[in-house]
Motif scaffolding. Structure first.
Motif, PDB file in Angstrom:
ATOM      1  N   ASP A  72       0.820  -1.058   0.136  1.00 61.75           N
ATOM      2  CA  ASP A  72      -0.044   0.110   0.045  1.00 61.75           C
ATOM      3  C   ASP A  72       0.861   1.396  -0.067  1.00 61.75           C
ATOM      4  OD1 ASP A  72       1.094  -0.002   2.505  1.00 61.75           O
ATOM      5  OD2 ASP A  72      -0.908  -0.775   3.654  1.00 61.75           O
ATOM      6  N   GLN A  73       0.121   2.471  -0.039  1.00 66.06           N
ATOM      7  CA  GLN A  73       1.105   3.744   0.078  1.00 66.06           C
ATOM      8  C   GLN A  73       2.073   3.721   1.116  1.00 66.06           C
ATOM      9  OE1 GLN A  73      -0.957   7.210  -1.333  1.00 66.06           O
ATOM     10  NE2 GLN A  73       0.774   8.596  -0.700  1.00 66.06           N
ATOM     11  N   PRO A  74       1.455   3.563   2.509  1.00 67.69           N
ATOM     12  CA  PRO A  74       2.260   3.611   3.637  1.00 67.69           C
ATOM     13  C   PRO A  74       3.577   2.651   3.490  1.00 67.69           C
ATOM     14  CG  PRO A  74       0.173   3.799   4.334  1.00 67.69           C
ATOM     15  CD  PRO A  74      -0.111   3.235   2.906  1.00 67.69           C
ATOM     16  N   HIS A  75       3.472   1.900   2.773  1.00 64.21           N
ATOM     17  CA  HIS A  75       4.566   0.738   2.569  1.00 64.21           C
ATOM     18  C   HIS A  75       5.657   1.331   1.796  1.00 64.21           C
ATOM     19  CE1 HIS A  75       6.126  -3.632   1.455  1.00 64.21           C
ATOM     20  NE2 HIS A  75       6.751  -3.122   2.410  1.00 64.21           N
ATOM     21  N   LEU A  76       5.111   2.163   0.637  1.00 65.89           N
ATOM     22  CA  LEU A  76       5.859   2.626  -0.340  1.00 65.89           C
ATOM     23  C   LEU A  76       6.481   3.992   0.348  1.00 65.89           C
ATOM     24  CD1 LEU A  76       7.104   4.037  -3.032  1.00 65.89           C
ATOM     25  CD2 LEU A  76       4.735   4.932  -3.410  1.00 65.89           C
ATOM     26  N   ASN A  77       5.689   4.621   1.188  1.00 64.65           N
ATOM     27  CA  ASN A  77       6.293   5.794   1.907  1.00 64.65           C
ATOM     28  C   ASN A  77       7.522   5.455   2.899  1.00 64.65           C
ATOM     29  OD1 ASN A  77       3.940   7.050   0.885  1.00 64.65           O
ATOM     30  ND2 ASN A  77       2.951   7.406   2.656  1.00 64.65           N
ATOM     31  N   ARG A  78       7.288   4.188   3.564  1.00 67.84           N
ATOM     32  CA  ARG A  78       8.181   4.133   4.319  1.00 67.84           C
ATOM     33  C   ARG A  78       9.708   3.765   3.614  1.00 67.84           C
ATOM     34  NH1 ARG A  78       5.673   0.776   6.670  1.00 67.84           N
ATOM     35  NH2 ARG A  78       6.104  -1.353   5.966  1.00 67.84           N
ATOM     36  N   HIS A  79       9.721   2.798   2.822  1.00 68.91           N
ATOM     37  CA  HIS A  79      10.952   2.585   1.932  1.00 68.91           C
ATOM     38  C   HIS A  79      11.501   3.785   1.188  1.00 68.91           C
ATOM     39  CE1 HIS A  79      11.069  -1.613   3.365  1.00 68.91           C
ATOM     40  NE2 HIS A  79       9.740  -1.948   3.136  1.00 68.91           N
ATOM     41  N   PHE A  80      10.518   4.469   0.477  1.00 71.21           N
ATOM     42  CA  PHE A  80      10.957   5.435  -0.242  1.00 71.21           C
ATOM     43  C   PHE A  80      11.811   6.640   0.714  1.00 71.21           C
ATOM     44  CE2 PHE A  80      10.675   8.997  -2.794  1.00 71.21           C
ATOM     45  CZ  PHE A  80      10.621   8.706  -4.017  1.00 71.21           C
ATOM     46  N   THR A  81      11.065   6.825   1.709  1.00 71.92           N
ATOM     47  CA  THR A  81      11.717   7.883   2.643  1.00 71.92           C
ATOM     48  C   THR A  81      13.204   7.358   3.100  1.00 71.92           C
ATOM     49  OG1 THR A  81       9.712   8.677   3.267  1.00 71.92           O
ATOM     50  CG2 THR A  81      11.491   9.250   4.512  1.00 71.92           C
ATOM     51  N   ARG A  82      13.181   6.275   3.578  1.00 69.69           N
ATOM     52  CA  ARG A  82      14.512   5.524   3.785  1.00 69.69           C
ATOM     53  C   ARG A  82      15.512   5.612   2.925  1.00 69.69           C
ATOM     54  NH1 ARG A  82      13.983  -0.136   5.537  1.00 69.69           N
ATOM     55  NH2 ARG A  82      16.133   0.156   6.583  1.00 69.69           N
ATOM     56  N   ILE A  83      15.209   5.258   1.621  1.00 69.42           N
ATOM     57  CA  ILE A  83      16.135   5.277   0.718  1.00 69.42           C
ATOM     58  C   ILE A  83      16.516   6.618  -0.065  1.00 69.42           C
ATOM     59  CG2 ILE A  83      16.577   4.225  -1.535  1.00 69.42           C
ATOM     60  CD1 ILE A  83      15.350   1.549  -0.552  1.00 69.42           C
ATOM     61  N   VAL A  84      15.470   7.321  -0.477  1.00 73.23           N
ATOM     62  CA  VAL A  84      15.473   8.517  -1.014  1.00 73.23           C
ATOM     63  C   VAL A  84      15.846   9.726  -0.027  1.00 73.23           C
ATOM     64  CG1 VAL A  84      14.800  10.184  -2.789  1.00 73.23           C
ATOM     65  CG2 VAL A  84      14.090   7.774  -2.935  1.00 73.23           C
ATOM     66  N   GLY A  85      15.421   9.661   0.902  1.00 72.00           N
ATOM     67  CA  GLY A  85      15.763  10.704   2.082  1.00 72.00           C
ATOM     68  C   GLY A  85      14.627  11.689   2.210  1.00 72.00           C
ATOM     69  N   VAL A  86      13.339  11.540   1.328  1.00 72.69           N
ATOM     70  CA  VAL A  86      12.210  12.365   1.491  1.00 72.69           C
ATOM     71  C   VAL A  86      11.030  11.680   1.047  1.00 72.69           C
ATOM     72  CG1 VAL A  86      13.584  14.386   0.753  1.00 72.69           C
ATOM     73  CG2 VAL A  86      12.448  13.238  -0.915  1.00 72.69           C
ATOM     74  N   PRO A  87      10.075  11.809   1.643  1.00 71.22           N
ATOM     75  CA  PRO A  87       8.863  11.064   1.363  1.00 71.22           C
ATOM     76  C   PRO A  87       8.559  11.125  -0.209  1.00 71.22           C
ATOM     77  CG  PRO A  87       8.426  12.391   3.076  1.00 71.22           C
ATOM     78  CD  PRO A  87       9.472  13.025   2.425  1.00 71.22           C
ATOM     79  N   PRO A  88       7.697  10.298  -0.866  1.00 63.83           N
ATOM     80  CA  PRO A  88       7.422  10.375  -2.402  1.00 63.83           C
ATOM     81  C   PRO A  88       6.358  11.584  -2.917  1.00 63.83           C
ATOM     82  CG  PRO A  88       6.031   8.603  -1.178  1.00 63.83           C
ATOM     83  CD  PRO A  88       7.187   8.982  -0.185  1.00 63.83           C
ATOM     84  N   GLY A  89       5.509  12.045  -1.719  1.00 66.59           N
ATOM     85  CA  GLY A  89       4.784  13.053  -2.284  1.00 66.59           C
ATOM     86  C   GLY A  89       5.693  14.202  -2.258  1.00 66.59           C
ATOM     87  N   ALA A  90       6.520  14.409  -1.309  1.00 67.27           N
ATOM     88  CA  ALA A  90       7.442  15.807  -1.505  1.00 67.27           C
ATOM     89  C   ALA A  90       8.271  15.596  -2.592  1.00 67.27           C
ATOM     90  CB  ALA A  90       8.330  15.735  -0.127  1.00 67.27           C
ATOM     91  N   TYR A  91       8.986  14.281  -2.779  1.00 62.84           N
ATOM     92  CA  TYR A  91       9.775  14.240  -3.941  1.00 62.84           C
ATOM     93  C   TYR A  91       9.034  14.685  -5.269  1.00 62.84           C
ATOM     94  CZ  TYR A  91      12.025  11.611  -7.613  1.00 62.84           C
ATOM     95  OH  TYR A  91      12.695  10.932  -8.512  1.00 62.84           O
ATOM     96  N   GLN A  92       7.815  14.079  -5.437  1.00 63.25           N
ATOM     97  CA  GLN A  92       7.005  14.444  -6.592  1.00 63.25           C
ATOM     98  C   GLN A  92       6.728  16.019  -6.728  1.00 63.25           C
ATOM     99  OE1 GLN A  92       2.877  12.413  -7.239  1.00 63.25           O
ATOM    100  NE2 GLN A  92       3.715  11.682  -9.128  1.00 63.25           N
ATOM    101  N   ARG A  93       6.412  16.630  -5.673  1.00 65.37           N
ATOM    102  CA  ARG A  93       6.201  18.080  -5.768  1.00 65.37           C
ATOM    103  C   ARG A  93       7.264  18.944  -6.050  1.00 65.37           C
ATOM    104  NH1 ARG A  93       3.348  16.802  -0.962  1.00 65.37           N
ATOM    105  NH2 ARG A  93       4.977  17.375   0.422  1.00 65.37           N
ATOM    106  N   GLU A  94       8.591  18.518  -5.567  1.00 68.90           N
ATOM    107  CA  GLU A  94       9.638  19.255  -6.317  1.00 68.90           C
ATOM    108  C   GLU A  94      10.053  19.216  -7.453  1.00 68.90           C
ATOM    109  OE1 GLU A  94      11.266  21.514  -4.811  1.00 68.90           O
ATOM    110  OE2 GLU A  94      11.067  21.473  -2.641  1.00 68.90           O
ATOM    111  N   ARG A  95       9.776  17.806  -7.891  1.00 72.02           N
ATOM    112  CA  ARG A  95      10.030  17.347  -9.325  1.00 72.02           C
ATOM    113  C   ARG A  95       9.485  18.048 -10.409  1.00 72.02           C
ATOM    114  NH1 ARG A  95      15.138  14.106  -9.827  1.00 72.02           N
ATOM    115  NH2 ARG A  95      14.091  12.807 -11.516  1.00 72.02           N
ATOM    116  N   ALA A  96       8.069  18.349  -9.889  1.00 68.72           N
ATOM    117  CA  ALA A  96       7.115  18.666 -11.031  1.00 68.72           C
ATOM    118  C   ALA A  96       7.107  20.416 -10.857  1.00 68.72           C
ATOM    119  CB  ALA A  96       5.680  18.725 -10.412  1.00 68.72           C
ATOM    120  N   ARG A  97       7.923  20.818 -10.380  1.00 70.43           N
ATOM    121  CA  ARG A  97       8.082  22.414 -10.218  1.00 70.43           C
ATOM    122  C   ARG A  97       9.450  22.754 -10.982  1.00 70.43           C
ATOM    123  NH1 ARG A  97       8.239  24.342  -4.207  1.00 70.43           N
ATOM    124  NH2 ARG A  97       8.174  26.429  -5.055  1.00 70.43           N
TER     125      ARG A  97
END
Length: 283
Positions: free
Chosen positions: A248-273
């Motif tokens: 589910d999304q929380p599962h993605l959030n947990r691993h994404f934040t650990r590996i990339v360093g930011v949550p997926p939502g914040a990552y996507q917002r920055e990349r879109a700007r």
């Protein structure tokens, strides 16, 4: 945006891409409690500390990186990261693609092919300052300066410890291909070994030797990479989570934040700007 202080108890991070340099990702962050699990990158990593100490776990040992040190990680090299002192670390990191490094090497050195670095860290305050200047120029929307300083920095480090990387055909490439093709529903280790005509432990040993982590850890890293590409394309995090095999999304959030360093939502917002002038982040 208000300035974020470099001192104090809080953690902050910004992972983004400057539209004028599409083959370069940028991360500026302060971490105290956050730890990066073993993972790797498709491209290169150049990081420098501005405050505190970062402990980077690499195949050859742990690098204790403080101010003035540049950490260099070649593509697909597994590594971890955590605070080396109680107050954590503040750093600026650049993630250029392999093609960027290969092109700079072809233009400024005699190195050809896939290029990398023979050292994992060097004490080089000038190169460290150049990394910070790339960030500053990108945040100010100065594409000419950002591109120029990036090339000067890479050329300097290539001159110190650049080398052509050997091309090796991985023995466990078949296992990797199967996992990539069945990311949402991977086989068990036993089923994967049977499919490839080997034993589970022989496959496990070969895979860890090639990729620096067991298949299940590598798959989590690969899922995060795939999710990043989907987020870059505008896919919603929940849809990306399901597509790459997270429950589910929380599962993605947990691993994404650990590996990339930011949550997926914040990552996507920055990349879109698209930034012409950047936010007032700490220097």
């Amino acid at each position: 945006m208000a300035a974020i202080p470099e001192s104090g108890p809080g953690e902050w991070a910004r992972y983004w891409q400057y539209a004028e340099l599409p083959d370069l990702d940028l991360l500026r962050a302060r971490y105290v409690r956050h730890t990066f699990p073993r993972h790797s990158h498709e491209g290169h990593v150049f990081g420098t500390i501005t405050r505190g100490v970062e402990d980077v776990g690499l195949p050859g040992g742990t690098v204790h990186a403080g101010p003035g040190t540049v950490v260099m990680i070649n593509p697909e090299v597994p590594h971890t990261a955590r605070a080396g002192v109680p107050e954590g670390w503040v750093y600026a990191t650049l993630y250029p693609s392999s093609q960027v490094i290969n092109d700079i090497a072809a233009d400024t050195t005699s190195l050809r092919g896939t290029v990398g670095f023979t050292e994992t860290s060097v004490v080089d305050p000038y190169a460290a300052r150049l990394i910070r200047e790339v960030h500053r120029a990108a945040e100010e929307g100065n594409a000419l300066a950002a591109d120029t300083v990036l090339r000067v920095m890479v050329t300097r480090l290539l001159g110190r410890c650049g080398s052509a990387l050997p091309v090796r055909a991985p023995r466990s490439a078949g296992a990797r291909a199967v996992l990539e093709g069945r990311m949402a529903a991977p086989p068990t280790l036993e089923a994967l070994a049977t499919e490839l005509g080997t034993s589970p432990f022989a496959l496990l040993r070969a895979f860890k030797k090639q990729y620096g982590m067991p298949p299940h850890a590598w798959l989590t890293d690969a899922r995060v990479r795939a999710a990043r590409r989907m987020l870059d394309a505008g896919t919603a995090p929940a849809e990306a989570a399901a597509e790459v095999g997270f429950t589910d999304q929380p599962h993605l959030n947990r691993h994404f934040t650990r590996i990339v360093g930011v949550p997926p939502g914040a990552y996507q917002r920055e990349r879109a700007r698209t930034y012409k002038t950047g936010p007032d982040l700490p220097r």
